[in-house]
Design an enzyme around this catalytic site. Sequence first.
Site, PDB file in Angstrom:
ATOM      1  N   TYR A 151     -40.168-113.412  23.295  1.00 19.66           N
ATOM      2  CA  TYR A 151     -40.079-112.196  24.114  1.00 19.66           C
ATOM      3  C   TYR A 151     -39.388-111.070  23.345  1.00 19.66           C
ATOM      4  O   TYR A 151     -39.838-109.930  23.358  1.00 19.66           O
ATOM      5  CB  TYR A 151     -39.313-112.475  25.418  1.00 19.66           C
ATOM      6  N   PHE A 178     -56.299 -84.058  19.933  1.00 14.45           N
ATOM      7  CA  PHE A 178     -57.282 -85.044  20.383  1.00 14.45           C
ATOM      8  C   PHE A 178     -57.186 -85.099  21.917  1.00 14.45           C
ATOM      9  O   PHE A 178     -56.138 -84.780  22.488  1.00 14.45           O
ATOM     10  CB  PHE A 178     -56.963 -86.407  19.759  1.00 14.45           C
ATOM     11  N   ASP A 179     -58.262 -85.507  22.591  1.00 16.83           N
ATOM     12  CA  ASP A 179     -58.328 -85.470  24.062  1.00 16.83           C
ATOM     13  C   ASP A 179     -57.107 -86.089  24.747  1.00 16.83           C
ATOM     14  O   ASP A 179     -56.548 -85.514  25.669  1.00 16.83           O
ATOM     15  CB  ASP A 179     -59.547 -86.235  24.609  1.00 16.83           C
ATOM     16  N   ASP A 227     -50.029 -86.852  14.465  1.00 19.06           N
ATOM     17  CA  ASP A 227     -50.928 -87.732  15.213  1.00 19.06           C
ATOM     18  C   ASP A 227     -51.734 -88.456  14.128  1.00 19.06           C
ATOM     19  O   ASP A 227     -52.665 -87.904  13.553  1.00 19.06           O
ATOM     20  CB  ASP A 227     -51.819 -86.916  16.151  1.00 19.06           C
ATOM     21  N   ALA A 277     -53.685 -91.269  13.531  1.00 18.99           N
ATOM     22  CA  ALA A 277     -54.716 -92.308  13.673  1.00 18.99           C
ATOM     23  C   ALA A 277     -55.445 -92.591  12.352  1.00 18.99           C
ATOM     24  O   ALA A 277     -55.681 -93.734  11.995  1.00 18.99           O
ATOM     25  CB  ALA A 277     -55.725 -91.901  14.749  1.00 18.99           C
ATOM     26  N   LYS A 289     -57.714 -97.413  14.577  1.00 20.38           N
ATOM     27  CA  LYS A 289     -58.510 -96.695  13.586  1.00 20.38           C
ATOM     28  C   LYS A 289     -58.130 -97.241  12.209  1.00 20.38           C
ATOM     29  O   LYS A 289     -58.577 -98.321  11.840  1.00 20.38           O
ATOM     30  CB  LYS A 289     -58.276 -95.181  13.685  1.00 20.38           C
ATOM     31  N   HIS A 322     -68.881 -87.289  31.130  1.00 20.26           N
ATOM     32  CA  HIS A 322     -69.803 -87.942  30.200  1.00 20.26           C
ATOM     33  C   HIS A 322     -69.734 -89.468  30.278  1.00 20.26           C
ATOM     34  O   HIS A 322     -70.695 -90.139  29.935  1.00 20.26           O
ATOM     35  CB  HIS A 322     -69.567 -87.465  28.764  1.00 20.26           C
TER      36      HIS A 322
HETATM   37  C1  LIG Z   1     -57.989 -92.461  19.087  1.00 21.60           C
HETATM   38  C2  LIG Z   1     -57.043 -91.351  18.935  1.00 21.60           C
HETATM   39  C3  LIG Z   1     -55.924 -91.211  19.776  1.00 21.60           C
HETATM   40  C4  LIG Z   1     -55.673 -92.118  20.969  1.00 21.60           C
HETATM   41  O1  LIG Z   1     -55.534 -93.430  20.602  1.00 21.60           O
HETATM   42  P1  LIG Z   1     -55.941 -94.655  21.550  1.00 21.60           P
HETATM   43  O2  LIG Z   1     -55.568 -95.847  20.740  1.00 21.60           O
HETATM   44  O3  LIG Z   1     -57.401 -94.543  21.817  1.00 21.60           O
HETATM   45  O4  LIG Z   1     -55.132 -94.531  22.793  1.00 21.60           O
HETATM   46  C5  LIG Z   1     -55.056 -90.168  19.528  1.00 21.60           C
HETATM   47  N1  LIG Z   1     -55.275 -89.299  18.533  1.00 21.60           N
HETATM   48  C6  LIG Z   1     -56.332 -89.395  17.714  1.00 21.60           C
HETATM   49  C7  LIG Z   1     -56.513 -88.406  16.623  1.00 21.60           C
HETATM   50  C8  LIG Z   1     -57.257 -90.417  17.889  1.00 21.60           C
HETATM   51  O5  LIG Z   1     -58.330 -90.490  17.095  1.00 21.60           O
END
Ligand SMILES: *Cc1c(COP(=O)(O)O)cnc(C)c1O
Length: 459
Positions: free
Chosen positions: A71, A124-125, A215, A217, A258, A450
């Site tokens: 844990y 990013f969204d 950010d 990824a 990613k 979408h």
């Molecule tokens: C995929 C992504 C995120 C969000 O990550 P999740 O693992 O899908 O929650 C944030 N920023 C960027 C640039 C991404 O490509």
Amino acid sequence: MKYIPEPFKIKMVEPIRITTEQERREKIAQAHYNGFSLRAEDVYIDLQTDSGTGAMSDSQWAAMLRGDESYSGGRSYYQLLDNARDIFGYEWIQPVHQGRAAEKVLFPVLIEERGQFVISNTFFDTTRAHVALAGGHPIDCVCPEGLDSGLDAPFKGDMDLEALERHIDERGAENIAGIVMTITNNSVGGQPVSMANMKATAAIAKRHGLPVVIDAARFAENAFFIKEREAGYAEVSTRDITREFFSYADIFTMSAKKDAITNMGGLLGVREEGEHVPDVKSLVISGEGYVTYGGLSGRDLAALAVGLVEGLDEDYLRYRVGQVAYLAARLDEYGIPYQRPAGGHAVFVDAGRLLPHIPWHQYPGHALAVELYVEAGIRSCDIGSFLMDRDPETGEQQQAPLEFTRLAIPRRTYTQAHLDVIAEALGHIQARADQVKGYEIIWEPKVLRHFTAKLRPVD
Ligand SMILES: *Cc1c(COP(=O)(O)O)cnc(C)c1O
């Protein structure tokens, strides 16, 4: 084009079903012409996303079997901590279940303590959503080259530095929570950010006392682009490039689905354990889990620890970026238009130019995605006016600046022969492009349409 070696061989295979065109016509009609409603087993090549869909290595699978499920304070957590500290040079490394969880625990704390505006090269969204959910105002600030799809430039993901200064002056530094640098810049097509731009952004932030958040990824693909394209970095390892890049920021959030090549996971990193950390930790414990597992199993932490290292391997990155470039070069043979240069993780086909007879409000990017599925069982998605929700005030449809069909390439998953199928399928569609029909929506939800909208072809 130059020959690019694939730095692995195949030890385990996952069968994929070959369907007939007749079957695919039936399946997509049953799915109301929305690829998200298809069953994955009815898809031959799945290019919907590169997130969590990559193939793990034998080392990652071996590490998973040895994952420590304690844990608190498990061995797998400390392995992850060691590898991540070594790569990024940050003191505090927090695992979370995916990238958006890191955003969810960070932005409320930053916005509450510092101010409501957050400025990014492009959000990013999910990052945009978490800034807004925390009561903040996201501001996009990408360089003008980033929005010109035909222009071939090396670092189209860069921050617009003049606009950044202007936003800070207009809003007042005391009202700004921080600056977010997204690498690579996903929303403008996986385009990289240069070291020079990161350094200059950090200098502006420092002058105004603002924290910089990466950010991260696609941190490894971004490092490889710097190595290939930026003067002075050809002989620097992607590891050292990463270390320098992260030295200009204070915090990072990361989707590990990613470049860390895991099926699930994320990270939050803080360079120096400062004043915000206790509040962020409280949010982690209440929402994600105890700090040494953060919503992941011990085996997920173990796979992530290995994936971070593998993701930076230069033979792998040369193949990875090379695979996307190879697909783009095959599309050039057919004269199929796409956003130039191809990004690190995807080719964005310019469906607006490929299907000029389909008006934007009949969604050329979506029409091409449906056609690719019917032609060869390839699943992709619209990044255009179908993706844009209606104006929340007027309910009017909104026109996207460009009508793209995104072909996202999962990591280490498809072979060059698969890429040839994709290029040939697009070539076939191009030959009968004038017969491809547009679509109309027959049902849609209020937001994020979408994913669940139902459509039909327009006669
Ligand atoms: C995929 C992504 C995120 C969000 O990550 P999740 O693992 O899908 O929650 C944030 N920023 C960027 C640039 C991404 O490509």
